[in-house]
Design an enzyme around this catalytic site. Structure first.
Site, PDB file in Angstrom:
ATOM      1  N   HIS A 185       0.819  -1.208   0.000  1.00 53.32           N
ATOM      2  CA  HIS A 185       0.000   0.000   0.000  1.00 53.32           C
ATOM      3  C   HIS A 185       0.845   1.247   0.000  1.00 53.32           C
ATOM      4  O   HIS A 185       0.519   2.232  -0.638  1.00 53.32           O
ATOM      5  CB  HIS A 185      -0.916  -0.003   1.228  1.00 53.32           C
ATOM      6  CG  HIS A 185      -2.307  -0.296   0.860  1.00 53.32           C
ATOM      7  ND1 HIS A 185      -3.068  -1.229   1.501  1.00 53.32           N
ATOM      8  CD2 HIS A 185      -3.086   0.211  -0.121  1.00 53.32           C
ATOM      9  CE1 HIS A 185      -4.249  -1.280   0.936  1.00 53.32           C
ATOM     10  NE2 HIS A 185      -4.284  -0.417  -0.051  1.00 53.32           N
ATOM     11  N   ARG A 292      -8.008  -6.070 -16.270  1.00 50.82           N
ATOM     12  CA  ARG A 292      -7.846  -7.421 -15.730  1.00 50.82           C
ATOM     13  C   ARG A 292      -8.937  -7.632 -14.678  1.00 50.82           C
ATOM     14  O   ARG A 292      -8.760  -7.279 -13.512  1.00 50.82           O
ATOM     15  CB  ARG A 292      -6.478  -7.596 -15.071  1.00 50.82           C
ATOM     16  CG  ARG A 292      -5.305  -7.631 -16.039  1.00 50.82           C
ATOM     17  CD  ARG A 292      -4.006  -7.825 -15.259  1.00 50.82           C
ATOM     18  NE  ARG A 292      -2.906  -8.289 -16.085  1.00 50.82           N
ATOM     19  CZ  ARG A 292      -1.900  -7.518 -16.498  1.00 50.82           C
ATOM     20  NH1 ARG A 292      -1.879  -6.251 -16.187  1.00 50.82           N
ATOM     21  NH2 ARG A 292      -0.922  -8.041 -17.237  1.00 50.82           N
ATOM     22  N   ARG A 329     -11.141  -7.772 -20.235  1.00 50.04           N
ATOM     23  CA  ARG A 329     -10.789  -9.190 -20.397  1.00 50.04           C
ATOM     24  C   ARG A 329     -11.661 -10.013 -19.451  1.00 50.04           C
ATOM     25  O   ARG A 329     -11.756  -9.696 -18.263  1.00 50.04           O
ATOM     26  CB  ARG A 329      -9.312  -9.397 -20.065  1.00 50.04           C
ATOM     27  CG  ARG A 329      -8.919 -10.863 -20.146  1.00 50.04           C
ATOM     28  CD  ARG A 329      -7.447 -11.038 -20.020  1.00 50.04           C
ATOM     29  NE  ARG A 329      -6.980 -10.891 -18.647  1.00 50.04           N
ATOM     30  CZ  ARG A 329      -5.706 -10.944 -18.300  1.00 50.04           C
ATOM     31  NH1 ARG A 329      -4.777 -11.091 -19.227  1.00 50.04           N
ATOM     32  NH2 ARG A 329      -5.347 -10.818 -17.043  1.00 50.04           N
ATOM     33  N   GLU A 428      -1.817 -15.140 -26.683  1.00 44.38           N
ATOM     34  CA  GLU A 428      -0.764 -15.362 -25.677  1.00 44.38           C
ATOM     35  C   GLU A 428      -0.317 -16.818 -25.656  1.00 44.38           C
ATOM     36  O   GLU A 428       0.493 -17.221 -24.832  1.00 44.38           O
ATOM     37  CB  GLU A 428      -1.221 -14.886 -24.291  1.00 44.38           C
ATOM     38  CG  GLU A 428      -2.566 -15.410 -23.837  1.00 44.38           C
ATOM     39  CD  GLU A 428      -3.040 -14.779 -22.516  1.00 44.38           C
ATOM     40  OE1 GLU A 428      -2.232 -14.197 -21.791  1.00 44.38           O
ATOM     41  OE2 GLU A 428      -4.238 -14.907 -22.217  1.00 44.38           O
ATOM     42  N   ASN A 451       3.459 -11.420 -21.920  1.00 45.04           N
ATOM     43  CA  ASN A 451       3.957 -12.050 -20.686  1.00 45.04           C
ATOM     44  C   ASN A 451       3.821 -13.569 -20.799  1.00 45.04           C
ATOM     45  O   ASN A 451       4.744 -14.322 -20.488  1.00 45.04           O
ATOM     46  CB  ASN A 451       3.178 -11.571 -19.465  1.00 45.04           C
ATOM     47  CG  ASN A 451       3.155 -10.064 -19.347  1.00 45.04           C
ATOM     48  OD1 ASN A 451       4.016  -9.400 -19.920  1.00 45.04           O
ATOM     49  ND2 ASN A 451       2.190  -9.532 -18.641  1.00 45.04           N
ATOM     50  N   ASP A 452       2.637 -13.993 -21.243  1.00 40.51           N
ATOM     51  CA  ASP A 452       2.432 -15.427 -21.418  1.00 40.51           C
ATOM     52  C   ASP A 452       3.000 -15.932 -22.743  1.00 40.51           C
ATOM     53  O   ASP A 452       3.550 -17.029 -22.806  1.00 40.51           O
ATOM     54  CB  ASP A 452       0.939 -15.768 -21.316  1.00 40.51           C
ATOM     55  CG  ASP A 452       0.491 -15.833 -19.860  1.00 40.51           C
ATOM     56  OD1 ASP A 452       1.266 -16.375 -19.052  1.00 40.51           O
ATOM     57  OD2 ASP A 452      -0.586 -15.335 -19.538  1.00 40.51           O
ATOM     58  N   ARG A 462       7.252 -17.858 -16.007  1.00 36.55           N
ATOM     59  CA  ARG A 462       7.471 -16.421 -15.780  1.00 36.55           C
ATOM     60  C   ARG A 462       7.667 -16.071 -14.314  1.00 36.55           C
ATOM     61  O   ARG A 462       8.038 -14.944 -13.978  1.00 36.55           O
ATOM     62  CB  ARG A 462       6.338 -15.603 -16.410  1.00 36.55           C
ATOM     63  CG  ARG A 462       4.981 -15.775 -15.775  1.00 36.55           C
ATOM     64  CD  ARG A 462       3.879 -15.203 -16.672  1.00 36.55           C
ATOM     65  NE  ARG A 462       3.320 -13.972 -16.172  1.00 36.55           N
ATOM     66  CZ  ARG A 462       2.171 -13.438 -16.584  1.00 36.55           C
ATOM     67  NH1 ARG A 462       1.467 -14.022 -17.543  1.00 36.55           N
ATOM     68  NH2 ARG A 462       1.718 -12.329 -16.093  1.00 36.55           N
ATOM     69  N   CYS A 499      -0.884  -6.020 -24.877  1.00 38.56           N
ATOM     70  CA  CYS A 499      -1.122  -5.572 -23.497  1.00 38.56           C
ATOM     71  C   CYS A 499      -0.177  -6.226 -22.490  1.00 38.56           C
ATOM     72  O   CYS A 499      -0.290  -6.005 -21.294  1.00 38.56           O
ATOM     73  CB  CYS A 499      -2.572  -5.812 -23.100  1.00 38.56           C
ATOM     74  SG  CYS A 499      -3.057  -7.531 -23.239  1.00 38.56           S
TER      75      CYS A 499
HETATM   76  C1  PEP Z   1      -0.005 -11.380 -20.744  1.00 44.87           C
HETATM   77  O1  PEP Z   1       0.032 -12.591 -20.575  1.00 44.87           O
HETATM   78  O2  PEP Z   1       0.841 -10.743 -21.400  1.00 44.87           O
HETATM   79  C2  PEP Z   1      -1.071 -10.572 -20.133  1.00 44.87           C
HETATM   80  C3  PEP Z   1      -1.234  -9.302 -20.429  1.00 44.87           C
HETATM   81  O3  PEP Z   1      -1.860 -11.185 -19.217  1.00 44.87           O
HETATM   82  P1  PEP Z   1      -1.432 -11.495 -17.697  1.00 44.87           P
HETATM   83  O4  PEP Z   1      -0.128 -10.786 -17.449  1.00 44.87           O
HETATM   84  O5  PEP Z   1      -2.543 -10.966 -16.878  1.00 44.87           O
HETATM   85  O6  PEP Z   1      -1.311 -12.962 -17.734  1.00 44.87           O
HETATM   86 MG    MG Z   2      -1.702 -13.674 -19.737  1.00 46.93          MG
END
Ligand code: PEP
Ligand code: MG
Length: 568
Positions: A185, A292, A329, A428, A451-452, A462, A499
């Site tokens: 926080h 999200r 999403r 992803e 990211n995925d 990850r 994203c």
């Molecule tokens: C991603 O996978 O890049 C993504 C934006 O979703 P999250 O990070 O919430 O898995």
């Molecule tokens: Mg993802």
């Protein structure tokens, strides 16, 4: 120099003010119930009054949404279950302080044990309330930050939300704490207040005394105590440069994100809750590229959030976006994101398991509530719905059909639903990137979740620090998957966004622009710096850069090419 965790940006230079909290010593021996109950009641009433007063004072500094933390504290202090448990212990012979400590510790322990950063932070809320309550029981005085009347940098073991909210921005140049992480926080409040802050800086309390000179660099996480003249001058210059750069970015606030040769892209923001809209607006984002929604589910402690609760959240976001597109999403739960009220069967590889759209297509009852809430909210703005973790065209079609059926059901009930909702998907999973040109026949748009996508392409978890070196957004293999996705979208006249974290990475922006990415979605604070980069580049030159990049052999070769471009 001490190292901590960087939370925000900026540099603070000033005199140390050590925030020393009273030490709570729990008494020993048995209590007298009548006395204990009286002490507890008085202390609880005082605690509630204190929190109300802090909230009142904090109104000067914080927005309505940021003040919500005090409502959470008030709810906690007024929670009948919390009170009853303490009262029962006192009746059974515990002293007021013993009972309060024991019940609070049990609850803190329960939240801290949850495998989820959000709940761990909720434990901090209980700590904050119970500490105040204990001090009131024991007659200890908590330092009054509102009494500070000269410019200082605050050094503390920990900054609770009520501490942060009491900070007077006129005199508080920044703060550094021993405890706390990026999602604490204290860190969140520092960003909201625009204060430089370093958290998790072990040893800082022992290393300084009141009145020492301290420098903190919130971007690097560096803390320097009693610097030499030379170092002081170096940081004063750095601070000046930072302020100038920040001011210069403000001129880009309402400007379009357009390249020197007239190619326009959209720079939008990722959010996790309606309150993040403050930042979206304050940073000149052109809409929301990823909401999200799982946080809505994770915040709920007892059960899935109701259709009405979800509707309210989506409505607020759509209204505050004022006609700009909001990509929501659908539930992306599973993997590392668990819910306290939903039991997941154990799996060997939860990241590859029963999660996101896989779960929603299996548990249509859960999916239905969200889809109904979204469709009901659709008339309040420009809604786009996006499904996470789509691997096959069958999955996408099933999810889209479900939305369409639900829309008909709502209409039959007489509920108004927008007719211009876009329905798209996250790309992803490598399988959907490879087949993007076919997916584009069904999906209105793509948003690449790097990211995925990178984790699955590199087969590198990850969450694992040991294989973090394989997070290589600029590796040519990843760039080729991104190119296939963007080209696939464009082949059917669809738009393609991104994203994942790569969407806000300054090193990736030139290549992504060259590959033809239409929409870049990132944390709101990165929007203006990215707009600065985009508006200084030529699309045509970036197309040449991207063509070279996808033919490179290694990430470092691509990085070298990008550095050349950014230097020029
Ligand atoms: C991603 O996978 O890049 C993504 C934006 O979703 P999250 O990070 O919430 O898995
Ligand atoms: Mg993802």
């Amino acid at each position: 120099m001490l190292k901590g965790i960087a939370t925000s940006s900026g540099i603070a230079i000033g005199k140390v003010y050590k925030l020393e909290q009273p030490v709570v010593n729990i008494s020993e021996g048995k209590g007298v119930p009548e006395e204990g109950l009286k002490i507890f009641e008085n202390a609880l009433n005082k605690t509630i009054k204190d929190i109300e007063q802090i909230k009142e004072r904090a109104k000067k500094n914080l927005s309505e949404n940021e003040l919500a933390v005090f409502d959470a504290h008030l709810m906690m202090a007024q929670d009948p279950e919390y009170k009853d448990q303490i009262v029962n212990m006192i009746k059974d012979g515990s002293r007021a302080d013993q009972a309060t400590k024991s019940v609070s510790d049990m609850m803190i322990g329960m939240f801290e044990a949850m495998d989820n950063a959000y709940f761990k932070e909720r434990a901090a809320d209980i700590k904050d309330v119970s500490f105040r309550l204990l001090c009131n029981i024991l007659g200890l005085t908590i330092p009054d930050l509102t009494a500070i009347d000269e410019e200082v940098v605050i050094v503390a073991e920990e900054m609770t939300p009520s501490d942060t909210a009491q900070l007077n921005k006129k005199y508080s140049l920044g703060f550094v704490t021993e405890i706390g992480g990026k999602t604490s926080h204290a860190a969140i409040m520092a960003v909201a207040l625009g204060l430089p802050a370093v958290v998790g800086c072990t040893g800082v309390m022992a290393a300084c005394k009141n009145g020492d000179t301290i420098i903190l660099d919130a971007k690097e996480g560096d803390v320097i105590i009693n610097p030499s003249e030379e170092v002081l001058k170096e940081y004063e210059d750095k601070r000046q440069r930072f302020l100038e750069e920040k001011a210069a970015l403000q001129v880009l606030m309402d400007k379009p994100s357009i390249t020197l040769d007239g190619h326009q892209v959209e720079l939008v923001a990722n959010i996790g809750s309606p309150k993040d809209m403050d930042n979206v607006i304050a940073n000149g984002a052109e809409g929301v590229g990823l909401y999200r929604t799982e946080f809505l589910y994770m915040e709920s402690t007892e059960d899935f959030p109701s259709e009405d609760a979800q509707f309210e959240a989506y409505k607020v976001v759509l209204e505050r976006a004022e006609g700009k597109r909001v990509v929501v999403r659908t539930l992306d739960i599973g993997g590392d994101k668990k819910l306290p009220y939903f039991e997941f069967d154990p799996e060997m590889n939860p990241f590859l398991g029963y999660r996101a759209i896989r779960l929603c297509l299996d548990r249509k009852d859960i999916f239905k509530t969200q889809v109904r809430a979204l469709l009901r909210a659709s008339t309040y703005g420009k809604l786009a719905i996006m499904f996470p973790m789509i691997a096959t065209i069958d999955e996408f079609r099933a999810a889209k059909d479900f939305v369409m059926q639900t829309k008909e059901e709502l209409k039959a009930e007489g509920v108004e639903v927008s007719d211009s909702i876009e329905i798209g998907m996250m790309v992803e999973i490598p399988a959907s990137a490879v087949l993007a040109d076919e997916f584009a026949k069904y999906a209105d748009f793509f948003s690449i979740g790097t990211n995925d996508l990178i984790q699955y392409s590199m087969a590198a978890d990850r969450m694992s620090e040991k294989v973090a070196y394989l997070y290589q957004p600029l590796n040519p293999s990843i760039l080729r998957l991104i190119k296939m996705t963007i080209d696939g979208a464009h082949s059917q006249g669809r738009w393609c966004g991104m994203c994942g974290e790569m969407g806000g990475d300054p090193m990736a922006a030139p290549v992504l622009l060259g590959l033809g990415l239409d929409e870049f979605s990132m944390s709101a604070s990165k929007v203006l710096p990215t707009r600065k980069i985009i508006t200084s580049l030529n699309k045509k030159d970036m197309e040449e850069l991207a063509a070279k990049a996808v033919k490179c052999h290694t990430e470092s070769e691509v990085t070298a090419l990008v550095k050349e471009v950014l230097k020029a």
